[in-house]
Design a protein around this motif. Structure first.
Motif, mmCIF file in Angstrom:
data_model
loop_
_atom_site.group_PDB
_atom_site.id
_atom_site.type_symbol
_atom_site.label_atom_id
_atom_site.label_comp_id
_atom_site.label_asym_id
_atom_site.label_seq_id
_atom_site.Cartn_x
_atom_site.Cartn_y
_atom_site.Cartn_z
ATOM 1 N N ALA A 1 0.833 -1.200 0.000
ATOM 2 C CA ALA A 1 0.000 0.000 0.000
ATOM 3 C C ALA A 1 0.868 1.251 0.000
ATOM 4 C CB ALA A 1 -0.925 -0.006 1.219
ATOM 5 N N MET A 2 1.916 1.253 0.817
ATOM 6 C CA MET A 2 2.852 2.387 0.818
ATOM 7 C C MET A 2 3.527 2.511 -0.546
ATOM 8 S SD MET A 2 4.795 2.093 4.483
ATOM 9 C CE MET A 2 3.913 1.937 6.039
ATOM 10 N N SER A 3 3.910 1.362 -1.114
ATOM 11 C CA SER A 3 4.603 1.370 -2.404
ATOM 12 C C SER A 3 3.701 1.896 -3.510
ATOM 13 C CB SER A 3 5.075 -0.049 -2.741
ATOM 14 O OG SER A 3 5.730 -0.086 -3.985
ATOM 15 N N PHE A 4 2.428 1.459 -3.514
ATOM 16 C CA PHE A 4 1.498 1.953 -4.524
ATOM 17 C C PHE A 4 1.360 3.473 -4.435
ATOM 18 C CE2 PHE A 4 -2.710 3.565 -5.487
ATOM 19 C CZ PHE A 4 -2.878 3.169 -6.802
ATOM 20 N N ALA A 5 1.187 3.983 -3.212
ATOM 21 C CA ALA A 5 1.022 5.423 -3.032
ATOM 22 C C ALA A 5 2.266 6.171 -3.501
ATOM 23 C CB ALA A 5 0.720 5.739 -1.570
ATOM 24 N N LYS A 6 3.448 5.643 -3.143
ATOM 25 C CA LYS A 6 4.687 6.311 -3.556
ATOM 26 C C LYS A 6 4.811 6.359 -5.074
ATOM 27 C CE LYS A 6 9.703 6.059 -3.473
ATOM 28 N NZ LYS A 6 10.937 5.706 -2.733
ATOM 29 N N ARG A 7 4.559 5.240 -5.739
ATOM 30 C CA ARG A 7 4.687 5.207 -7.200
ATOM 31 C C ARG A 7 3.666 6.133 -7.856
ATOM 32 N NH1 ARG A 7 7.809 1.422 -9.472
ATOM 33 N NH2 ARG A 7 6.598 1.454 -11.394
ATOM 34 N N MET A 8 2.483 6.212 -7.278
ATOM 35 C CA MET A 8 1.463 7.102 -7.821
ATOM 36 C C MET A 8 1.929 8.551 -7.723
ATOM 37 S SD MET A 8 -1.506 6.755 -9.221
ATOM 38 C CE MET A 8 -2.518 8.051 -9.961
ATOM 39 N N ILE A 9 2.579 8.910 -6.624
ATOM 40 C CA ILE A 9 3.049 10.276 -6.417
ATOM 41 C C ILE A 9 4.270 10.577 -7.278
ATOM 42 C CG2 ILE A 9 4.043 11.870 -4.704
ATOM 43 C CD1 ILE A 9 2.420 10.201 -2.586
ATOM 44 N N VAL A 10 5.244 9.696 -7.250
ATOM 45 C CA VAL A 10 6.537 9.977 -7.886
ATOM 46 C C VAL A 10 6.518 9.695 -9.380
ATOM 47 C CG1 VAL A 10 8.982 9.332 -7.917
ATOM 48 C CG2 VAL A 10 7.770 9.561 -5.737
ATOM 49 N N MET A 11 5.903 8.591 -9.792
ATOM 50 C CA MET A 11 5.921 8.197 -11.199
ATOM 51 C C MET A 11 4.747 8.755 -11.988
ATOM 52 S SD MET A 11 8.692 6.499 -11.082
ATOM 53 C CE MET A 11 8.726 5.805 -12.741
ATOM 54 N N GLY A 12 3.595 8.940 -11.310
ATOM 55 C CA GLY A 12 2.424 9.450 -12.002
ATOM 56 C C GLY A 12 1.850 8.434 -12.979
ATOM 57 N N ARG A 13 0.923 8.889 -13.808
ATOM 58 C CA ARG A 13 0.298 8.042 -14.820
ATOM 59 C C ARG A 13 0.269 8.779 -16.151
ATOM 60 N NH1 ARG A 13 0.814 3.406 -13.458
ATOM 61 N NH2 ARG A 13 -0.843 2.671 -14.829
ATOM 62 N N ALA A 14 0.353 8.025 -17.228
ATOM 63 C CA ALA A 14 0.278 8.609 -18.559
ATOM 64 C C ALA A 14 -1.164 9.010 -18.860
ATOM 65 C CB ALA A 14 0.778 7.607 -19.598
ATOM 66 N N THR B 1 -4.814 19.611 -14.730
ATOM 67 C CA THR B 1 -4.597 18.352 -14.003
ATOM 68 C C THR B 1 -5.555 17.285 -14.514
ATOM 69 O OG1 THR B 1 -3.904 19.554 -12.021
ATOM 70 C CG2 THR B 1 -4.562 17.259 -11.734
ATOM 71 N N ARG B 2 -5.005 16.189 -15.000
ATOM 72 C CA ARG B 2 -5.829 15.107 -15.546
ATOM 73 C C ARG B 2 -6.555 14.361 -14.433
ATOM 74 N NH1 ARG B 2 -0.872 14.066 -17.794
ATOM 75 N NH2 ARG B 2 -0.769 12.102 -16.614
ATOM 76 N N PRO B 3 -7.651 13.702 -14.744
ATOM 77 C CA PRO B 3 -8.390 12.946 -13.719
ATOM 78 C C PRO B 3 -7.555 11.874 -13.047
ATOM 79 C CG PRO B 3 -9.742 13.232 -15.679
ATOM 80 C CD PRO B 3 -8.366 13.708 -16.037
ATOM 81 N N ASN B 4 -6.599 11.269 -13.787
ATOM 82 C CA ASN B 4 -5.786 10.183 -13.230
ATOM 83 C C ASN B 4 -4.449 10.677 -12.696
ATOM 84 O OD1 ASN B 4 -4.442 10.762 -15.607
ATOM 85 N ND2 ASN B 4 -4.105 8.633 -16.176
ATOM 86 N N GLU B 5 -4.315 11.975 -12.472
ATOM 87 C CA GLU B 5 -3.043 12.581 -12.074
ATOM 88 C C GLU B 5 -3.198 13.317 -10.743
ATOM 89 O OE1 GLU B 5 0.212 15.450 -14.293
ATOM 90 O OE2 GLU B 5 -1.927 15.819 -14.626
ATOM 91 N N LEU B 6 -2.241 13.134 -9.858
ATOM 92 C CA LEU B 6 -2.252 13.844 -8.590
ATOM 93 C C LEU B 6 -1.793 15.288 -8.785
ATOM 94 C CD1 LEU B 6 -0.700 11.064 -6.333
ATOM 95 C CD2 LEU B 6 -3.054 11.916 -6.210
ATOM 96 N N PHE B 7 -2.472 16.211 -8.100
ATOM 97 C CA PHE B 7 -2.111 17.618 -8.222
ATOM 98 C C PHE B 7 -0.712 17.873 -7.649
ATOM 99 C CE2 PHE B 7 -2.197 22.065 -6.687
ATOM 100 C CZ PHE B 7 -2.365 22.693 -7.918
#
Length: 445
Positions: free
Chosen positions: A64-77, A174-180
């Protein structure tokens, strides 16, 4: 430093569960606590040791921590689905958003950051500064069902370079699948960069089997790196007299090149980047010179008065596991930088004494440093109140619905003289497998 982490509706977690590094009431091992506890200066623990039966959900907490980190740092296309897995054992949660929330401390300031999402979009995202008796909202983002993001800002002191109008412009893009948060850092907005950098640089997550996409960095010069590695290998009595790093003759793997480009920062000083799956280190000097090295061990043949060099693959599984943990130990013990290492299955392929010594080495040699070590393990010898505090011990157990629950040993308020290890193995604290008699295997008779 990590203050708290909560997750809801992700993998085996149905309702909200919380893992906390806030120190409790125990007075023993005061050196395991950093912070005064006055105002917004939390009293934070140096370590956390998490137990549970197989399939109880220990690794899922780290995932869960890893998913959150990757979402923040790597983002989504753009238009890319978010690879989220909600709790599947209840039809009511399968289509509900998952929630992640971190309370962290960076640059002496505590923050709370979190977000809610599903596979299609981010629904809510928020960042606040934690004050002594309240929270100061920095931004709150909401996305409607049509994918339009609206961001409300707190009382920020805007600079001429990054005005409030520019942040509002970023909000519209800001895209719907992207963190601000990710969007602002990608556009060189520095207001919230400290929080982003905490996830990018401070939070380090290690899993039992290194993957080619995983790198570990240690901001340490090459000579210090070699000396530190040598001391660690000697300490554990592995028959290794010394270690060397030799030039990597083969072309650098393309995957490693890409990992290196993602891990290296242009403003870095001397830095060592470890690629465990390739037994490879990449050193980058302050003037951006790149040197690839391979790790090798030296064994002394005493009766012949000579040295023999080993490839890492020729060493035991335990030695190779220690190599995987090498950068973590150096990063935790070197300097005064804020590092939080979360290691899944610390005891994998290690002798019980070695596992216990790793935790003891960290706690003994990092007093006063803002570094933390959180591990999952089955090694019951760590359940020693001469080694760790009661509030540093955690358990994960599934309830009857198959949902993982997270709780602290402190909730049981055990007596100071109780044998915690014995009590755990007897099932007193739960989080242990209950295995019926082998006689139930009628087909095997």
């Amino acid at each position: 430093m990590l203050i708290r982490f909560t997750v809801e509706n992700f993998l085996s977690f149905k309702g909200e569960v919380e893992f906390s590094m806030v120190a409790g009431l125990p007075r023993k091992h005061k050196e395991h606590v950093v912070g005064s506890g006055k105002g917004n200066d939390f009293r934070l623990l140096k370590s956390g040791v998490i137990y549970g039966a197989n399939a109880a959900g220990k690794s899922n907490l780290i995932k869960a921590m890893s998913f959150a980190k990757r979402m923040i740092v790597m983002g989504r296309a753009p238009k890319q689905r978010i690879p989220i897995t909600p709790f599947k054992l209840d039809s009511a949660t399968e289509n509900m958003p998952s929630k992640f929330r971190f309370e962290i401390k960076c640059d002496s300031t505590p923050y709370v950051y979190g977000f809610e999402l599903d596979s299609g979009q981010i629904y809510n995202e928020w960042l606040s500064e934690i004050r002594s008796s309240s929270e100061k909202m920095l931004f709150r983002r909401q996305t409607d069902l049509k994918g339009h993001a609206e961001v409300e800002f707190g009382n920020l002191s805007f600079s001429a370079e990054h005005s409030g109008e520019f942040l509002k412009f970023l909000q519209r893009g800001t895209r719907p699948n992207e963190l601000f948060l990710t969007k602002t850092v990608e556009n060189d907005v520095t207001y919230f960069k400290c929080v982003y950098d905490w996830f990018d640089e401070t939070l380090r997550l290690m899993f039992p089997t290194p993957r080619s996409t995983e790198v570990e960095t240690a901001s340490i010069a090459e000579g210090e790196f070699v000396n530190g590695s040598r001391d660690i290998f000697r300490l554990f009595d592995l028959g290794i007299d010394s270690v060397v790093l030799e030039d990597f003759a083969a072309p650098m793997p393309e995957s490693v090149k890409q990992d290196f480009l993602g891990a290296h920062r242009e403003d870095s000083e001397d830095i060592a980047i470890q690629f465990p799956s390739d037994n490879l280190y990449v050193f980058v000097s302050s003037d951006n010179r790149i040197n690839a090295r391979q790790f090798k061990t030296i064994h002394r043949v005493v009766h012949e008065n000579r040295d023999v060099k080993f490839e890492l693959e020729q060493e035991s599984d335990g030695t190779q596991r220690l190599f995987e943990l090498n950068a973590a130990l150096l990063g935790l013990l070197s300097g005064s930088s804020d590092k939080v290492y979360v290691i899944d299955e610390l005891d994998r392929r290690l002798h019980p004494h070695m596992t216990k010594n790793i935790l003891d080495i960290f706690l003994t040699n990092s007093v006063g440093k803002p570094s933390q070590l959180v591990v999952t393990t089955h090694e019951s010898s760590l359940l020693d109140l001469d080694l760790v505090r009661r509030d540093e011990i955690w358990f994960v157990q599934k309830d009857r619905s198959g949902a993982s629950q997270v709780y602290s040993l402190e909730e049981f308020a055990p007596r100071r003289d109780i044998d915690i290890q014995k009590g755990y193995l007897q099932g007193r604290f739960g989080a242990i497998p209950i295995i019926p008699s082998f006689n139930v295997l009628e087909w095997a008779k």
